[in-house]
Design an enzyme around this catalytic site. Structure first.
Site, PDB file in Angstrom:
ATOM      1  N   ILE A   1      47.595  38.635  32.788  1.00 17.66           N
ATOM      2  CA  ILE A   1      46.246  38.426  33.314  1.00 17.66           C
ATOM      3  C   ILE A   1      45.571  37.558  32.250  1.00 17.66           C
ATOM      4  CG2 ILE A   1      45.443  40.627  32.300  1.00 17.66           C
ATOM      5  CD1 ILE A   1      43.373  40.840  34.531  1.00 17.66           C
ATOM      6  N   SER A   2      45.053  36.400  32.639  1.00 14.87           N
ATOM      7  CA  SER A   2      44.449  35.472  31.676  1.00 14.87           C
ATOM      8  C   SER A   2      43.258  36.116  30.979  1.00 14.87           C
ATOM      9  CB  SER A   2      43.964  34.204  32.391  1.00 14.87           C
ATOM     10  OG  SER A   2      45.046  33.489  32.926  1.00 14.87           O
ATOM     11  N   GLN A   3      42.950  35.626  29.775  1.00 17.83           N
ATOM     12  CA  GLN A   3      41.765  36.153  29.095  1.00 17.83           C
ATOM     13  C   GLN A   3      40.522  35.745  29.896  1.00 17.83           C
ATOM     14  OE1 GLN A   3      42.310  33.332  25.481  1.00 17.83           O
ATOM     15  NE2 GLN A   3      40.181  34.005  25.353  1.00 17.83           N
TER      16      GLN A   3
END
Length: 213
Positions: A63-65
């Site tokens: 999950i991207s920052q």
């Protein structure tokens, strides 16, 4: 897991961090302040969910920052009702942000395990994407094209021609391009054959894999 006032307080802190890092779009900040990111993660990461960090979500994906999600979404300049194609549904967090800022979202995920999980999670949270599909993101969704915007949430060695072809005139494609670290790249379609390219700093993404289904 539930969503509590404590989580809300942590989200408010995250919004402050994103503002300090230069995110200014009010709709995006509001979406991030409302979406329960901890519910998109494995429960073991719950305590860290509102730190500006990327986390593994299974199937070799992350999950991207939140900063990256906000930055990519800000580059698209989404208007309410815009038809947006997302390549790499992943956990569904970016999908949720797009829906919350008013986009009509079509999303493609190539990992069946993630596709199934996210297809169940989003409706439970009251988030309604227009179309979620399982397939090869490199090909886009030609049957639903053209799109106002296309967002790619995985690194690509080059910009897939199929995605450029599915942009409306005036449409924007945001994609991280490169082998090891990626340059965030914005492509704007000027007319049938002309595209304008803008580059922004280095980011780190999992690779966008071709023909893996």
């Amino acid at each position: 897991m539930k969503d509590t006032p404590k989580h809300q307080g942590l989200r408010n802190q995250l919004v402050t961090v994103l503002q300090q890092k230069g995110i200014t779009n009010k709709n995006i900040l509001e979406a991030i302040s409302k979406i329960p990111r901890h519910l998109f993660l494995n429960s073991s990461f719950e305590d860290y969910a509102y730190q500006d960090l990327a986390f593994p979500i299974g199937a070799g994906q992350t999950i991207s920052q939140p900063y990256t999600v906000a930055f990519q979404t800000e580059l698209l300049e989404v208007k309410k009702g815009d038809k947006v194609l997302e390549i790499g549904t992943g956990s569904g967090y970016q999908t949720a942000v797009l829906c919350m800022v008013g986009a009509v979202v079509y999303s493609v995920e190539r990992q069946n395990e993630l596709f199934k999980k996210t297809s169940l999670l989003l409706p439970k949270l009251g988030i309604r994407a227009k179309h979620l599909s399982f397939g090869d993101g490199y090909k886009g969704l030609p049957n639903y094209a053209p799109f106002d915007s296309i967002i790619v949430t995985a690194g690509a060695p080059e910009i897939p021609k199929a995605l450029m072809a599915q942009l409306k005139i005036g449409g924007k494609l945001v994609i991280p391009v490169g082998e090891n670290s990626q340059i965030m790249t914005l492509i704007i379609r000027k007319d049938e054959t002309q595209f304008e390219k803008h580059e922004f700093g280095d980011f780190k993404f999992v690779p966008l894999l071709e023909d893996k289904n």
